[in-house]
Write a protein that holds these residues in place. Structure first.
Motif, PDB file in Angstrom:
ATOM      1  N   LEU A 120     -45.343 -11.415  24.263  1.00  0.00           N
ATOM      2  CA  LEU A 120     -46.538 -12.233  24.058  1.00  0.00           C
ATOM      3  C   LEU A 120     -46.904 -12.358  22.586  1.00  0.00           C
ATOM      4  O   LEU A 120     -47.580 -13.313  22.186  1.00  0.00           O
ATOM      5  N   ALA A 121     -46.455 -11.399  21.783  1.00  0.00           N
ATOM      6  CA  ALA A 121     -46.708 -11.483  20.343  1.00  0.00           C
ATOM      7  C   ALA A 121     -45.639 -12.272  19.609  1.00  0.00           C
ATOM      8  O   ALA A 121     -45.921 -12.910  18.593  1.00  0.00           O
ATOM      9  N   ALA A 122     -44.413 -12.236  20.117  1.00  0.00           N
ATOM     10  CA  ALA A 122     -43.279 -12.799  19.370  1.00  0.00           C
ATOM     11  C   ALA A 122     -43.030 -14.277  19.641  1.00  0.00           C
ATOM     12  O   ALA A 122     -42.356 -14.940  18.831  1.00  0.00           O
ATOM     13  N   TRP A 123     -43.546 -14.837  20.732  1.00  0.00           N
ATOM     14  CA  TRP A 123     -43.155 -16.209  21.071  1.00  0.00           C
ATOM     15  C   TRP A 123     -43.605 -17.263  20.034  1.00  0.00           C
ATOM     16  O   TRP A 123     -42.863 -18.229  19.809  1.00  0.00           O
ATOM     17  N   PRO A 124     -44.756 -17.103  19.347  1.00  0.00           N
ATOM     18  CA  PRO A 124     -45.054 -18.099  18.308  1.00  0.00           C
ATOM     19  C   PRO A 124     -44.025 -18.088  17.184  1.00  0.00           C
ATOM     20  O   PRO A 124     -43.646 -19.140  16.661  1.00  0.00           O
ATOM     21  N   GLY A 125     -43.546 -16.897  16.808  1.00  0.00           N
ATOM     22  CA  GLY A 125     -42.503 -16.818  15.791  1.00  0.00           C
ATOM     23  C   GLY A 125     -41.197 -17.412  16.273  1.00  0.00           C
ATOM     24  O   GLY A 125     -40.478 -18.067  15.505  1.00  0.00           O
ATOM     25  N   ALA A 126     -40.872 -17.186  17.560  1.00  0.00           N
ATOM     26  CA  ALA A 126     -39.664 -17.783  18.121  1.00  0.00           C
ATOM     27  C   ALA A 126     -39.763 -19.306  18.123  1.00  0.00           C
ATOM     28  O   ALA A 126     -38.781 -20.008  17.852  1.00  0.00           O
ATOM     29  N   ALA A 127     -40.949 -19.819  18.406  1.00  0.00           N
ATOM     30  CA  ALA A 127     -41.152 -21.277  18.342  1.00  0.00           C
ATOM     31  C   ALA A 127     -40.962 -21.789  16.929  1.00  0.00           C
ATOM     32  O   ALA A 127     -40.365 -22.852  16.708  1.00  0.00           O
ATOM     33  N   ALA A 128     -41.457 -21.035  15.953  1.00  0.00           N
ATOM     34  CA  ALA A 128     -41.308 -21.437  14.551  1.00  0.00           C
ATOM     35  C   ALA A 128     -39.838 -21.488  14.147  1.00  0.00           C
ATOM     36  O   ALA A 128     -39.400 -22.430  13.460  1.00  0.00           O
ATOM     37  N   LEU A 129     -39.062 -20.494  14.565  1.00  0.00           N
ATOM     38  CA  LEU A 129     -37.632 -20.497  14.254  1.00  0.00           C
ATOM     39  C   LEU A 129     -36.929 -21.700  14.869  1.00  0.00           C
ATOM     40  O   LEU A 129     -36.078 -22.338  14.233  1.00  0.00           O
ATOM     41  N   ALA A 130     -37.275 -22.014  16.111  1.00  0.00           N
ATOM     42  CA  ALA A 130     -36.656 -23.157  16.779  1.00  0.00           C
ATOM     43  C   ALA A 130     -37.018 -24.461  16.083  1.00  0.00           C
ATOM     44  O   ALA A 130     -36.181 -25.361  15.949  1.00  0.00           O
ATOM     45  N   VAL A 131     -38.269 -24.573  15.640  1.00  0.00           N
ATOM     46  CA  VAL A 131     -38.692 -25.777  14.921  1.00  0.00           C
ATOM     47  C   VAL A 131     -37.917 -25.916  13.618  1.00  0.00           C
ATOM     48  O   VAL A 131     -37.470 -27.007  13.247  1.00  0.00           O
ATOM     49  N   ILE A 132     -37.742 -24.809  12.903  1.00  0.00           N
ATOM     50  CA  ILE A 132     -36.998 -24.851  11.644  1.00  0.00           C
ATOM     51  C   ILE A 132     -35.563 -25.316  11.876  1.00  0.00           C
ATOM     52  O   ILE A 132     -35.036 -26.172  11.155  1.00  0.00           O
ATOM     53  N   ARG A 133     -34.921 -24.755  12.908  1.00  0.00           N
ATOM     54  CA  ARG A 133     -33.542 -25.160  13.207  1.00  0.00           C
ATOM     55  C   ARG A 133     -33.471 -26.641  13.574  1.00  0.00           C
ATOM     56  O   ARG A 133     -32.578 -27.365  13.128  1.00  0.00           O
ATOM     57  N   ARG A 134     -34.422 -27.083  14.373  1.00  0.00           N
ATOM     58  CA  ARG A 134     -34.426 -28.486  14.799  1.00  0.00           C
ATOM     59  C   ARG A 134     -34.646 -29.419  13.611  1.00  0.00           C
ATOM     60  O   ARG A 134     -33.978 -30.445  13.473  1.00  0.00           O
ATOM     61  N   ARG A 135     -35.592 -29.044  12.754  1.00  0.00           N
ATOM     62  CA  ARG A 135     -35.894 -29.895  11.614  1.00  0.00           C
ATOM     63  C   ARG A 135     -34.762 -29.909  10.589  1.00  0.00           C
ATOM     64  O   ARG A 135     -34.558 -30.908   9.904  1.00  0.00           O
ATOM     65  N   ARG A 136     -34.050 -28.810  10.475  1.00  0.00           N
ATOM     66  CA  ARG A 136     -32.916 -28.800   9.544  1.00  0.00           C
ATOM     67  C   ARG A 136     -31.851 -29.796   9.971  1.00  0.00           C
ATOM     68  O   ARG A 136     -31.221 -30.463   9.135  1.00  0.00           O
ATOM     69  N   LEU A 137     -31.668 -29.923  11.279  1.00  0.00           N
ATOM     70  CA  LEU A 137     -30.685 -30.878  11.768  1.00  0.00           C
ATOM     71  C   LEU A 137     -31.131 -32.317  11.505  1.00  0.00           C
ATOM     72  O   LEU A 137     -30.307 -33.192  11.239  1.00  0.00           O
ATOM     73  N   ARG A 138     -32.449 -32.546  11.571  1.00  0.00           N
ATOM     74  CA  ARG A 138     -32.963 -33.903  11.439  1.00  0.00           C
ATOM     75  C   ARG A 138     -33.294 -34.285   9.998  1.00  0.00           C
ATOM     76  O   ARG A 138     -33.396 -35.476   9.683  1.00  0.00           O
ATOM     77  N   LEU A 139     -33.539 -33.288   9.154  1.00  0.00           N
ATOM     78  CA  LEU A 139     -34.062 -33.585   7.818  1.00  0.00           C
ATOM     79  C   LEU A 139     -33.133 -33.143   6.699  1.00  0.00           C
ATOM     80  O   LEU A 139     -33.577 -32.789   5.620  1.00  0.00           O
ATOM     81  N   VAL A 166     -46.918 -12.220  13.312  1.00  0.00           N
ATOM     82  CA  VAL A 166     -47.075 -11.045  12.444  1.00  0.00           C
ATOM     83  C   VAL A 166     -48.392 -10.335  12.742  1.00  0.00           C
ATOM     84  O   VAL A 166     -48.445  -9.097  12.844  1.00  0.00           O
ATOM     85  N   ILE A 167     -49.461 -11.104  12.889  1.00  0.00           N
ATOM     86  CA  ILE A 167     -50.767 -10.498  13.174  1.00  0.00           C
ATOM     87  C   ILE A 167     -50.745  -9.769  14.507  1.00  0.00           C
ATOM     88  O   ILE A 167     -51.201  -8.613  14.624  1.00  0.00           O
ATOM     89  N   MET A 168     -50.206 -10.416  15.555  1.00  0.00           N
ATOM     90  CA  MET A 168     -50.198  -9.786  16.873  1.00  0.00           C
ATOM     91  C   MET A 168     -49.258  -8.581  16.926  1.00  0.00           C
ATOM     92  O   MET A 168     -49.561  -7.568  17.569  1.00  0.00           O
ATOM     93  N   LEU A 169     -48.110  -8.667  16.242  1.00  0.00           N
ATOM     94  CA  LEU A 169     -47.202  -7.520  16.197  1.00  0.00           C
ATOM     95  C   LEU A 169     -47.821  -6.372  15.405  1.00  0.00           C
ATOM     96  O   LEU A 169     -47.620  -5.193  15.743  1.00  0.00           O
ATOM     97  N   ALA A 170     -48.579  -6.691  14.364  1.00  0.00           N
ATOM     98  CA  ALA A 170     -49.264  -5.645  13.603  1.00  0.00           C
ATOM     99  C   ALA A 170     -50.316  -4.948  14.468  1.00  0.00           C
ATOM    100  O   ALA A 170     -50.458  -3.710  14.424  1.00  0.00           O
ATOM    101  N   LEU A 171     -51.043  -5.723  15.269  1.00  0.00           N
ATOM    102  CA  LEU A 171     -51.997  -5.120  16.197  1.00  0.00           C
ATOM    103  C   LEU A 171     -51.276  -4.239  17.211  1.00  0.00           C
ATOM    104  O   LEU A 171     -51.751  -3.146  17.555  1.00  0.00           O
ATOM    105  N   GLY A 172     -50.112  -4.709  17.687  1.00  0.00           N
ATOM    106  CA  GLY A 172     -49.334  -3.903  18.624  1.00  0.00           C
ATOM    107  C   GLY A 172     -48.841  -2.612  17.994  1.00  0.00           C
ATOM    108  O   GLY A 172     -48.790  -1.558  18.652  1.00  0.00           O
ATOM    109  N   LEU A 173     -48.479  -2.666  16.715  1.00  0.00           N
ATOM    110  CA  LEU A 173     -48.058  -1.449  16.007  1.00  0.00           C
ATOM    111  C   LEU A 173     -49.219  -0.475  15.884  1.00  0.00           C
ATOM    112  O   LEU A 173     -49.041   0.747  16.058  1.00  0.00           O
ATOM    113  N   TRP A 174     -50.396  -0.996  15.586  1.00  0.00           N
ATOM    114  CA  TRP A 174     -51.594  -0.141  15.550  1.00  0.00           C
ATOM    115  C   TRP A 174     -51.801   0.549  16.896  1.00  0.00           C
ATOM    116  O   TRP A 174     -52.068   1.757  16.955  1.00  0.00           O
TER     117      TRP A 174
END
Length: 222
Positions: A120-139, A166-174
């Protein structure tokens, strides 16, 4: 067809309601001496606690709400939605395998809780990585600050997704550092779980608002 269907909007709203109502009512039902700052949310559903089924039912509903929201978040890359959905399934397993008491935790409960919090903490980062990969192919021929990137909803832009994770994973580490004997484990868990239910709602409401202002984006790619 809207980018985020009504039933996903409903589930994203239901998630924080179920979590907050569940831990509040369950805590109120405990005898004097219950320490919400030090005791985790899971302890409220453990055997021997007063009205433990209140939180058990809310946790199960919370997991299902996460899963439904993940299915309906069509503008979000599929890999991130799968990860988010796994967090929902793991939350249901947390409810299905409660703690034996305030101090004893079955291995299945602990594993499910870790998977739920991390997914639940990591999926926004996973979405960001996928967007970067997609945009690299298009741009490949466009500069990094091109309009195609800036036109993304702000909640799906890579810097925002990485920051949320990062914020949610940091809270999870706490939270992890507070277990098993930390004096603020309950507070840490509530803040972590709270952030993890609020962010999907922010994403959904932002996408719904954007769709209303940009009808051409009603059919969003996955």
């Amino acid at each position: 067809m809207p980018a985020v269907p009504w039933w996903a909007v409903s589930s994203s709203v239901a998630a924080p309601v179920l979590l907050i109502v569940g831990w509040t009512i369950a805590a109120v039902r405990q005898p004097p001496g219950y320490d919400w700052l030090g005791d985790t949310i899971s302890s409220l559903s453990s055997y021997g606690m007063m009205d433990r089924l209140i939180l058990t039912g809310c946790l199960a509903g919370l997991g299902l709400a996460h899963l439904v929201t993940a299915i309906g978040l069509r503008p979000v890359p599929l890999a991130a939605r799968v990860l988010y959905g796994c967090g929902g399934v793991a939350t249901v397993l947390v409810a299905a395998v409660p703690k034996l008491d305030g101090d004893s935790t079955p291995p299945a409960h602990g594993i499910a809780a870790v998977v739920a919090f991390v997914a639940l903490a990591a999926w926004p980062g996973a979405a960001a990585l996928a967007v970067i990969r997609r945009r690299r192919l298009r741009l490949r021929r466009a500069p990094p600050g091109s309009a195609a990137v800036r036109d993304l909803p702000w909640v799906l832009r890579p810097p925002v997704g990485f920051a949320a994770s990062v914020i949610m994973l940091a809270l999870g580490l706490w939270l992890a550092l507070q277990l098993p004997d930390g004096g603020t484990a309950g507070l840490a868990e509530r803040m972590t779980a709270g952030a993890e239910v609020v962010w999907p709602l922010v994403v959904v409401l932002t996408l719904v608002r954007r769709t209303r202002h940009h009808p051409s984006e009603r059919r969003a790619p996955t």
